[in-house]
Design a protein around this motif. Sequence first.
Motif, PDB file in Angstrom:
ATOM      1  N   TRP A  50      40.171  42.568  53.014  1.00  0.00           N
ATOM      2  CA  TRP A  50      41.265  41.683  52.594  1.00  0.00           C
ATOM      3  C   TRP A  50      40.747  40.459  51.828  1.00  0.00           C
ATOM      4  O   TRP A  50      41.373  39.984  50.897  1.00  0.00           O
ATOM      5  N   VAL A  51      39.568  39.953  52.229  1.00  0.00           N
ATOM      6  CA  VAL A  51      38.996  38.802  51.532  1.00  0.00           C
ATOM      7  C   VAL A  51      38.659  39.181  50.083  1.00  0.00           C
ATOM      8  O   VAL A  51      38.866  38.399  49.149  1.00  0.00           O
ATOM      9  N   LEU A  52      38.163  40.403  49.888  1.00  0.00           N
ATOM     10  CA  LEU A  52      37.763  40.841  48.549  1.00  0.00           C
ATOM     11  C   LEU A  52      38.938  41.349  47.716  1.00  0.00           C
ATOM     12  O   LEU A  52      38.810  41.532  46.510  1.00  0.00           O
ATOM     13  N   PRO A  54      41.733  40.106  46.429  1.00  0.00           N
ATOM     14  CA  PRO A  54      42.218  39.431  45.212  1.00  0.00           C
ATOM     15  C   PRO A  54      41.208  39.431  44.062  1.00  0.00           C
ATOM     16  O   PRO A  54      41.576  39.111  42.928  1.00  0.00           O
ATOM     17  N   LEU A  55      39.952  39.746  44.349  1.00  0.00           N
ATOM     18  CA  LEU A  55      38.940  39.668  43.292  1.00  0.00           C
ATOM     19  C   LEU A  55      39.129  40.792  42.271  1.00  0.00           C
ATOM     20  O   LEU A  55      39.279  41.949  42.649  1.00  0.00           O
ATOM     21  N   PRO A  56      39.104  40.448  40.997  1.00  0.00           N
ATOM     22  CA  PRO A  56      39.205  41.499  39.980  1.00  0.00           C
ATOM     23  C   PRO A  56      37.874  42.238  39.834  1.00  0.00           C
ATOM     24  O   PRO A  56      36.839  41.608  39.670  1.00  0.00           O
ATOM     25  N   LEU A  57      37.891  43.559  39.947  1.00  0.00           N
ATOM     26  CA  LEU A  57      36.657  44.343  39.809  1.00  0.00           C
ATOM     27  C   LEU A  57      36.839  45.414  38.741  1.00  0.00           C
ATOM     28  O   LEU A  57      37.900  45.935  38.584  1.00  0.00           O
TER      29      LEU A  57
END
Lengths: 57, 131
Positions: A50-52, A54-57
């Motif tokens: 869940w922490v990761l 929002p990160l765009p990958l």
Amino acid sequence: MTTHLGLMAVFSVFVSVAFAALTREEPADQLRFAVRLFAGFMLVGIVLGWVLYPLPL
Amino acid sequence: MRATAAERTQSTSNPYLICAAAWLIPGAGHLWLGRRQKGLIFLITLTAMFAFGIWIEGRLFPFDLTQPLVALSAFGDIGIGLPYFAAKAMNAGAGRVVAITYEYGNAFIIVAGLLNMLTVLDAFDIAQGRK
């Protein structure tokens, strides 16, 4: 079985059981430690997911 | 006080031979030293973990020293011992990069090998009388 969560759970079971047998002597201690380790793996995995998120990958 | 069977085994066995057995067959070192419960757990868990990794299309990496990470993965793979050679002999572990489970399979195979290396060290400590 091929979901990320399912594979993470299977992986956690294997590693928890092996580590518990490696680091604890009494079967009751091994079981307690394996359950705690498994819960820790799952909790950290889900939180990190869940922490990761929002990160765009 | 009389020595237990496990203590007698520890005092009469060569620890390096026990390590070789522990590497070759997961759990064999502990079984040899009379730690039957631990030995069986390692035998079942680590072998199953390795087989599961192969089943979900993980790869047995080659010892390619020009690619250090691949060589490191191969070192982890071979840590499981005999199951590695059995899988190689059966042409298993080719891996399918496009499979959704490929990376997970690699993780299962490598970690099974690394855990088996830890059991080898544990068996060595027991054989030396440290545990």
